[in-house]
Design an enzyme around this catalytic site. Structure first.
Site, PDB file in Angstrom:
ATOM      1  N   HIS A  82       0.828  -1.210   0.000  1.00  0.00           N
ATOM      2  CA  HIS A  82       0.000   0.000   0.000  1.00  0.00           C
ATOM      3  C   HIS A  82       0.860   1.256   0.000  1.00  0.00           C
ATOM      4  CE1 HIS A  82      -4.275  -1.432   0.989  1.00  0.00           C
ATOM      5  NE2 HIS A  82      -3.572  -2.503   0.629  1.00  0.00           N
ATOM      6  N   ASP A  83       2.006   1.203   0.631  1.00  0.00           N
ATOM      7  CA  ASP A  83       2.896   2.355   0.639  1.00  0.00           C
ATOM      8  C   ASP A  83       3.453   2.611  -0.754  1.00  0.00           C
ATOM      9  OD1 ASP A  83       4.488   4.455   1.818  1.00  0.00           O
ATOM     10  OD2 ASP A  83       6.217   3.116   1.640  1.00  0.00           O
ATOM     11  N   SER A  92       5.141   6.987   3.420  1.00  0.00           N
ATOM     12  CA  SER A  92       4.113   8.008   3.620  1.00  0.00           C
ATOM     13  C   SER A  92       2.829   7.416   4.186  1.00  0.00           C
ATOM     14  CB  SER A  92       3.816   8.747   2.309  1.00  0.00           C
ATOM     15  OG  SER A  92       3.472   7.844   1.272  1.00  0.00           O
ATOM     16  N   ASP A 243      -6.387 -20.554   4.832  1.00  0.00           N
ATOM     17  CA  ASP A 243      -5.825 -21.735   4.202  1.00  0.00           C
ATOM     18  C   ASP A 243      -5.630 -22.771   5.295  1.00  0.00           C
ATOM     19  OD1 ASP A 243      -4.385 -23.704   3.017  1.00  0.00           O
ATOM     20  OD2 ASP A 243      -2.586 -22.516   2.688  1.00  0.00           O
ATOM     21  N   ASP A 251       4.137 -20.211   0.630  1.00  0.00           N
ATOM     22  CA  ASP A 251       4.337 -21.246  -0.382  1.00  0.00           C
ATOM     23  C   ASP A 251       3.395 -21.014  -1.542  1.00  0.00           C
ATOM     24  OD1 ASP A 251       1.857 -22.109   0.505  1.00  0.00           O
ATOM     25  OD2 ASP A 251       2.759 -23.480   1.948  1.00  0.00           O
TER      26      ASP A 251
END
Length: 324
Positions: A82-83, A92, A243, A251
């Site tokens: 996301h940065d 930021s 999972d 993996d």
């Protein structure tokens, strides 16, 4: 193998769900989101003369954090994605809103970022600055890049060389997030377009991909199984393994799940239902080594996006405060 975790943990930030933008990380946190990619002068030896042990210091802090909660793994990876997708890899996204400025982290698309990702970088920054020669010499952006590599390696994934030399960004605004992050219902074409804007190929996108709302083609029995794992009154500190096979391991199970119609979100399953991306999914489902090599290539390219150098950035003493 693939992991996602339905969950929500918030040590320092918003207690919302978190989905690991990492395709293969079998973790993601309960209310997901996704992920993101440009370039500058980075080198592996950037801190050799000022803080030669920076990698070991960061790794030690990350290990301690993981021992506290495995949510650290997907939370840190998502934070990095996301940065980098918004204004480049400049930390930021870690800046707190102040005064009249609403920062990136408070944009709706970032509210699901788990506090453990922020806390990992903060703890690592404190550990680095506790060493006299390193104090105020290492950027939050580089610490986030190193911490991301470390959570991947410590969860069974590859340990790859991290290029360093990023400076921290000088601005952080919620408005800059608009249209920069993958959305839950994106088609393959939309995903490719967004990643291409950051210098990333379809192969890179598949290797880094993240999730969104439950896909209508999701295996119904699997969907029911996942729903039954969610308690009615969810404690924000609870994480559910998406999972059930290898929930805490990096993996290629993610790709095997897609082959079985177990992609949790539209933007996951589309990678298998769209014939233009299916061959890559099939290839990596059957070859973990090939997937890891592609992942290293992709995340290295991601780490070069929009890097700040020179007067374009600085080194923050507090990752959450601009100009400090």
């Amino acid at each position: 193998m693939a992991r996602r975790v339905l969950h929500h943990n918030s040590s320092n930030h918003h207690p919302n769900n978190v989905t690991s933008p990492l395709l293969s990380l079998s973790l993601a946190l309960l209310c997901l989101l996704s992920a993101p990619a440009a370039s500058a002068q980075l080198t592996r030896t950037h801190y050799a003369g000022v803080c030669p042990n920076v990698e070991g210091i960061v790794r030690g802090a990350v290990q301690k954090k993981i021992q506290q909660t495995f949510v650290t793994i997907p939370a840190t990876i998502r934070l990095f994605f996301h940065d980098c997708f918004v204004q480049g890899c400049d930390a930021s996204v870690m800046v707190a809103s102040a005064g009249s400025n609403r920062a990136e982290k408070d944009h709706p698309d970032n509210l699901s970022l788990a506090g453990d990702g922020f806390d990992t970088v903060i703890k690592a920054k404190q550990a680095v600055d506790a060493v006299a020669g390193c104090r105020n010499k290492v950027s939050c952006a580089d610490i986030l890049a190193l911490a991301t590599r470390d959570v991947i390696a410590l969860s069974g994934g590859p340990s790859y060389p991290v290029e360093l030399g990023r400076l921290d960004g000088l601005r952080s605004t919620a408005g800059s997030v608009n249209g920069r992050l993958p959305q839950p219902n994106f088609s393959l074409a939309q995903l490719n377009s967004l990643f291409a804007a950051n210098g990333l190929s379809q192969s890179d996108m598949i290797a880094l991909s993240g999730g969104n709302p439950v896909d209508p083609t999701l295996n119904r029995a699997y969907a029911t199984q996942l729903q039954q794992m969610c308690p009615r009154n969810v404690d924000p500190r609870i994480a559910i393994n998406m999972d059930p096979i290898t929930p805490n391991t990096f993996d290629n199970t993610y790709f095997k799940n897609l082959q079985q119609g177990k992609g949790l979100f539209t933007s996951d399953q589309i990678l298998y239902t769209d014939l233009k991306s299916r061959p890559t999914v099939d290839a990596w489902a059957g070859n973990s080594v090939a997937f890891q090599q592609a992942f290293i290539t992709a995340i290295t390219k991601l780490g070069r996006v929009g890097v700040k150098t020179g007067r374009g950035g600085n080194i923050r003493t507090d990752c959450g405060v601009l100009g400090r």
